[in-house]
Design an enzyme around this catalytic site. Structure first.
Site, PDB file in Angstrom:
ATOM      1  CB  VAL A  68       7.992  34.113  42.942  1.00 43.47           C
ATOM      2  CG1 VAL A  68       8.615  32.992  42.111  1.00 43.47           C
ATOM      3  CG2 VAL A  68       8.867  35.358  42.887  1.00 43.47           C
ATOM      4  CB  ALA A 113       2.747  30.948  44.434  1.00 43.52           C
ATOM      5  CE  LYS A 114       6.301  31.792  51.762  1.00 42.94           C
ATOM      6  NZ  LYS A 114       5.974  30.501  52.341  1.00 42.94           N
ATOM      7  N   GLY A 115       4.905  35.183  48.067  1.00 43.28           N
ATOM      8  CA  GLY A 115       4.940  36.613  47.768  1.00 43.28           C
ATOM      9  C   GLY A 115       5.309  37.394  48.995  1.00 43.28           C
TER      10      GLY A 115
END
Ligand code: GLU
Length: 429
Positions: A68, A113-115
């Site tokens: 994201v 962001a992060k994932g």
């Protein structure tokens, strides 16, 4: 199988709701424009990929991965990748939003962001993890890039996973053939492959710097104080070591295997040796096992939640005896838990400041890669302290000016920076 009622919300959806509530309160407080507010309430991109991986026994299994990208007005998207069976879209959205505030507050030129990949790395061999990571990187393709979106380690992932990602990216068409100059597509790599000295300990070390700043502000001596640390992964372990160097004794530690206590102190080095072999703190010879609820009620000066989100809840907050909460994890305190703690006069050093050391040294790694430079460890540590203390000073000033909580003040600093850029750049087309 029980059917899901339409009113049920998942853990991830609740977490994103928590993140939105925090954002809305801060946006209101600083009078952020409606335009900027509506942009920041939704992530810019939400990428979900499904990909097959062959397991060691020949079975083919499908995995689901997320990235994201919340916001990039201040620079490339930046944030960790977590490997955990709990990973789901709402959770990643909340964590991505928190990264945007964290990078802005820290003054590093990145967005948020992060994932993650929904799987339990403890249940897979190294070979399987490597294939999962490489297939995920391949599936992401040009959605990541050294000037576009730069992943890093988070819960469950590590430096080796970043090296596999870098290698896969560099050997694929997405790298654009500029291999040497794209190593910075990920940070948190091993030293040998282009990582920075001090990145490994950065989050825990940074948390200790933030704590030292707070004690200096309140004119209290840190030496001789005690701490309870939840989580003994990368953050908790390095935080225990850094606190030890500052004269703080860790007397209780908890993780997914249980909780332990020793009033005379737990030696981080000995506990690290134990957890490396046993997989968790349970069974550590030089401490007593305690109930996890007693852990949260430990008679210590500082409580460090350094594991996962939503740990200090409204149920646990009334029992907390520590006078300072140092948020090593992202989102460890629920909003209602926080209200109780503030009412009781407990000082909260919020996640976006307390655990920002990781992404700050990620920025140093990215810079070193870009310049083909190598910084010394004391240079990394000195710069890290400077960035964090500047951020902490800005928060304290804003806290006084707005007469608000420390988390709201942190958000105010972060949102003002982003809001100004939006105002100056405008929206096009
Ligand atoms: N995963 C870490 C965090 O939550 C580090 C992110 C990074 O270095 O990009 O802040």
């Amino acid at each position: 199988m029980p059917t899901r009622r339409s009113t049920d919300t998942t853990h991830g959806e609740q977490l994103f709701e928590t993140a939105l509530q925090q954002f809305d309160a801060a946006a209101e407080l600083i009078g952020l424009s409606d335009r900027t507010r509506s942009i920041l309430r939704s992530p810019k991109n939400e990428i979900i990929v499904s990909f097959p991986v062959e397991l060691d026994d020949g079975e083919l299994r499908m995995f689901r991965g997320y990235r994201v990208q919340h916001n990039d007005v201040l620079g490339p998207f930046k944030g960790g990748l977590r490997f955990s069976p709990e990973v789901e879209l709402g959770e990643v959205k909340a964590l991505a939003m928190w990264m945007t505030w964290k990078t802005s507050l820290s003054g590093v030129p990145f967005g948020g962001a992060k994932g993650g990949i929904a799987f339990n790395p403890r249940e897979h061999s190294q070979g399987e993890i490597e294939r999962i990571v490489r297939r995920f990187t391949h599936a992401l393709g040009s959605n990541i890039g050294p000037e576009h979106d730069i992943p890093a380690p988070d819960v469950g992932s590590n430096a080796q996973a970043m090296v596999w990602m870098m290698d896969t990216y560099l050997n694929s068409a997405s790298s654009g053939g500029d291999r040497q100059n794209t190593r910075r597509v990920v940070t948190g790599k091993t030293i040998e492959t282009g990582g920075s000295l001090g990145r490994d300990k950065a989050t825990g070390q940074g948390a200790a710097f933030v704590l030292a700043h707070h004690f200096e502000q309140i004119n209290r001596d840190l030496r001789g104080t005690t701490a309870a640390i939840q989580g003994f992964g990368n953050v908790g372990e390095h935080c225990a070591r850094a606190l030890g160097r500052m004269g703080v004794t860790t007397t209780a530690v908890a993780d997914h295997t249980g909780a332990i206590m020793n009033g005379h102190g737990i030696d981080p080095e000995a506990l690290w040796r134990h957890t490396s072999e046993a997989g968790g703190v349970a069974g550590f010879a030089d401490a007593d096992e305690i109930d996890v609820e007693d852990f949260f009620a430990s008679d210590v000066d500082i409580l460090v939640p350094a594991a996962i989100e939503n740990q200090i809840t409204a149920d646990r907050a009334p029992n907390v005896r520590a006078s300072v909460i140092l948020e090593g994890a992202n989102g460890p305190t629920s909003n209602d838990g926080e209200a109780i703690l503030i009412e009781r006069g407990v000082e909260i050093l919020p996640d976006v400041l307390a655990n920002a050391g990781g992404v700050i040294v990620s920025y140093f790694e990215w810079l070193q890669n870009k310049m083909s430079a190598k910084w010394r460890l004391n240079q990394v540590d000195d710069e890290l302290r400077r960035y964090l203390w500047d951020a902490a000073d800005n928060i304290e000033n804003e806290k006084k000016r707005l007469a608000c909580s420390r988390r709201e003040a942190a958000y105010a600093v972060a949102l003002n920076r982003i809001g100004t850029v939006f105002d100056q750049r405008g929206i096009w087309p």
